[in-house]
Enzyme design. Structure first.
Site, PDB file in Angstrom:
ATOM      1  N   THR A  49      49.547  28.161  49.937  1.00 27.63           N
ATOM      2  CA  THR A  49      49.388  27.094  50.923  1.00 27.63           C
ATOM      3  C   THR A  49      48.427  27.505  52.038  1.00 27.63           C
ATOM      4  O   THR A  49      47.607  26.701  52.506  1.00 27.63           O
ATOM      5  CB  THR A  49      50.754  26.709  51.530  1.00 27.63           C
ATOM      6  OG1 THR A  49      51.592  26.190  50.491  1.00 27.63           O
ATOM      7  CG2 THR A  49      50.598  25.668  52.614  1.00 27.63           C
ATOM      8  N   SER A  92      47.907  18.722  46.349  1.00 33.55           N
ATOM      9  CA  SER A  92      48.929  19.641  46.842  1.00 33.55           C
ATOM     10  C   SER A  92      48.414  21.057  46.608  1.00 33.55           C
ATOM     11  O   SER A  92      47.578  21.278  45.728  1.00 33.55           O
ATOM     12  CB  SER A  92      50.244  19.437  46.090  1.00 33.55           C
ATOM     13  OG  SER A  92      51.123  20.531  46.275  1.00 33.55           O
ATOM     14  N   THR A  93      48.902  21.982  47.405  1.00 32.16           N
ATOM     15  CA  THR A  93      48.616  23.390  47.098  1.00 32.16           C
ATOM     16  C   THR A  93      48.926  23.692  45.642  1.00 32.16           C
ATOM     17  O   THR A  93      48.226  24.481  44.995  1.00 32.16           O
ATOM     18  CB  THR A  93      49.455  24.301  48.011  1.00 32.16           C
ATOM     19  OG1 THR A  93      48.975  24.179  49.353  1.00 32.16           O
ATOM     20  CG2 THR A  93      49.375  25.760  47.580  1.00 32.16           C
ATOM     21  N   SER A 139      30.184  70.130  40.390  1.00 27.47           N
ATOM     22  CA  SER A 139      31.070  71.072  41.076  1.00 27.47           C
ATOM     23  C   SER A 139      30.434  71.544  42.366  1.00 27.47           C
ATOM     24  O   SER A 139      29.216  71.680  42.469  1.00 27.47           O
ATOM     25  CB  SER A 139      31.365  72.273  40.179  1.00 27.47           C
ATOM     26  OG  SER A 139      32.109  73.251  40.879  1.00 27.47           O
TER      27      SER A 139
END
Length: 481
Positions: free
Chosen positions: A107, A146-147, A324
């Protein structure tokens, strides 16, 4: 709309169901976005740019559709569309401030998009940010939505686009492996099972096998992309379509397809498509399977290149950086190593996605944010890992042909090709002697008088030993006459 001055900065006051809150005057987000940013300080990361674009596409399609069916005033719809086009052009992304991991099933993200688009649309119409009487984030930008249908749709759209990019890199990898398979096809080397000498194989055959595995992963990705084409847009809160106009419900997905150029379809059952997130689990599974393939190939390359003196030493990986800080001249297989690590992370993400999809209850799964966070990361990093794998490793691999042949000739594994000609018992005896004494199998067979040199040469011919059938079969047939 009240203005305040604090710390030399102007603020506007906005209201939501929680109450009043000051919002910096010059920002495009609003009160709900700001509350979410304060509540969810989780990853410290921004939303993926592609899901921001997906939301802009969705809001644009919704505005166009609502205008078509007479629900939204054309002037407001046009302003929303223009604001969305600016987002798609890369503008306003910095105002999407909510964390990728958030409560509320997304949301906060949906409202962040609604507020940014509304405030920019207000400006386009000549108003000032925060004057939601002109363009309202809920009533206008979120109209008919809507979400719970916007966010799953945005997640699918974004996943589809990211998979498309990852597939491009996988196709490059497939081509690079095929090229190496052809380049190395004449090189005989020792095959191994359970890390022990087995029977000879051509180096090109190994790389060809890798390419076939990658092609299989590409095919899985195709199916995964198909999973992302079915949308629940129009279902609104729980899939029943409440507050979405019937004409809007029929037109929203076709309009979204037209805008994006992607062939989306509306889910047959919008309630199912709102409740269940198993399509994302399927996509994650395809990505995980590919990660497993890549990691296994990387393991092989690290083994075959090990050394350079005291290991297998069959191939050389491109030297990319010092290996290294204490051992001069040491060069590590850093590209396969990073591919391994990406694979480990993807496998972990897949478990999170699986558990989040399982954890939904009744009409909604609230855990889409963590699913998207993990899934987008998995797809992105897979693509980036494959890109560096191709460019900084695969294309530059060279073979140590003499070393490969030496290992074959000194291996006990060649006795397998000789076995049909002398019998298992004699072949086993030769193998044991070779292991005990270190003498080559070829020499022991000749010394024992088990085969003549000409026949042995034919049996141990590299191509014959690496293709289906019995190497030197004609010698057996001749002896049976």
């Amino acid at each position: 709309m009240e203005k305040l001055l604090k710390d030399g900065m102007e603020y506007r006051t906005e209201n939501d169901s929680i109450g009043k809150k000051r919002v910096p005057e010059d920002v495009y987000y609003g009160v709900q976005s700001l509350r979410a940013a304060e509540n969810f300080r989780i990853t410290g990361l921004s939303m993926h740019p592609e899901i921001i674009n997906s939301l802009a596409h969705i809001k644009k399609a919704a505005a166009i559709t609502n205008c078509e069916v007479g629900i939204l005033d054309k002037k407001i719809a046009d302003a929303i569309v223009k604001a969305c086009d600016e987002i798609l052009a890369g503008k306003l992304h910095e105002y999407f401030i909510v964390d990728p991991i958030q409560g509320g099933a997304g949301t906060s993200l949906n409202m962040n998009a609604n507020e940014v688009i509304a405030n920019r649309a207000i400006e386009i119409l000549g108003g000032k940010k925060g004057d939601y009487s002109i363009v309202n984030p809920n009533d206008h930008v979120n109209c008919g939505q809507s979400t719970n249908d916007v966010i799953p749709t945005a997640g699918k759209m974004t996943s589809w686009k990211l998979i498309e990019h990852a597939q491009k890199q996988l196709r490059r990898l497939y081509t690079a492996l095929c090229d190496k398979a052809q380049e190395f096809d004449h090189i005989i080397k020792m095959g191994r099972t359970q890390m022990q000498d087995a029977v000879p194989i051509r180096l090109g055959q190994e790389f060809k096998a890798y390419s076939v595995a990658i092609q299989r992963d590409i095919n899985r990705m195709d199916k995964a992309m198909d999973e992302m084409l079915t949308l629940n847009m129009g279902g609104t809160a729980i899939g029943t379509g409440l507050n979405a106009d019937e004409q809007y419900l029929r037109r929203i997905v076709p309009n979204l397809s037209q805008i994006t150029g992607i062939g989306f379809i509306q889910a047959y059952d919008l309630i199912d498509a709102t409740q269940n997130l198993d399509p994302f689990v399927a996509v994650s599974g395809a990505v995980k399977a590919c990660a497993v393939t890549l990691s296994k190939i990387s393991n092989d390359l690290r083994l075959m290149s090990s050394g350079p003196r005291a290991g297998f030493g069959e191939i050389n990986l491109p030297a990319k950086q010092n290996g290294s800080s204490i051992m001069p001249g040491k060069v590590n297989p850093v590209i396969p190593e990073v591919v391994n690590q990406v694979a480990f992370n993807i496998i972990g993400n897949d478990m999170t996605i699986t558990m989040a999809a399982e954890a939904g209850q009744l009409e909604l799964n609230a855990f889409e944010p963590i699913i998207f966070y993990c899934l987008f990361q998995s797809i992105d990093t897979l693509g980036y890992a494959v890109e560096t794998f191709v460019d900084n490793c695969i294309t530059g691999i060279t073979a140590n042909e003499d070393r490969c042949r030496e290992l074959v000739e000194n291996s006990v594994g060649t006795i397998t090709a000789i076995c049909p000609h002398v019998g298992y018992e004699k072949a086993a005896a030769v193998a044991k002697a070779a292991i005990k004494t270190g003498a080559p199998v070829r020499r022991l067979v000749l010394e024992e008088g088990l085969l003549g040199e000409e026949d042995l040469e034919k049996i141990l011919e590299p191509t014959n030993m690496t293709e289906p059938g019995i190497s030197g079969k004609d010698l057996i047939l001749k002896g049976n006459k």
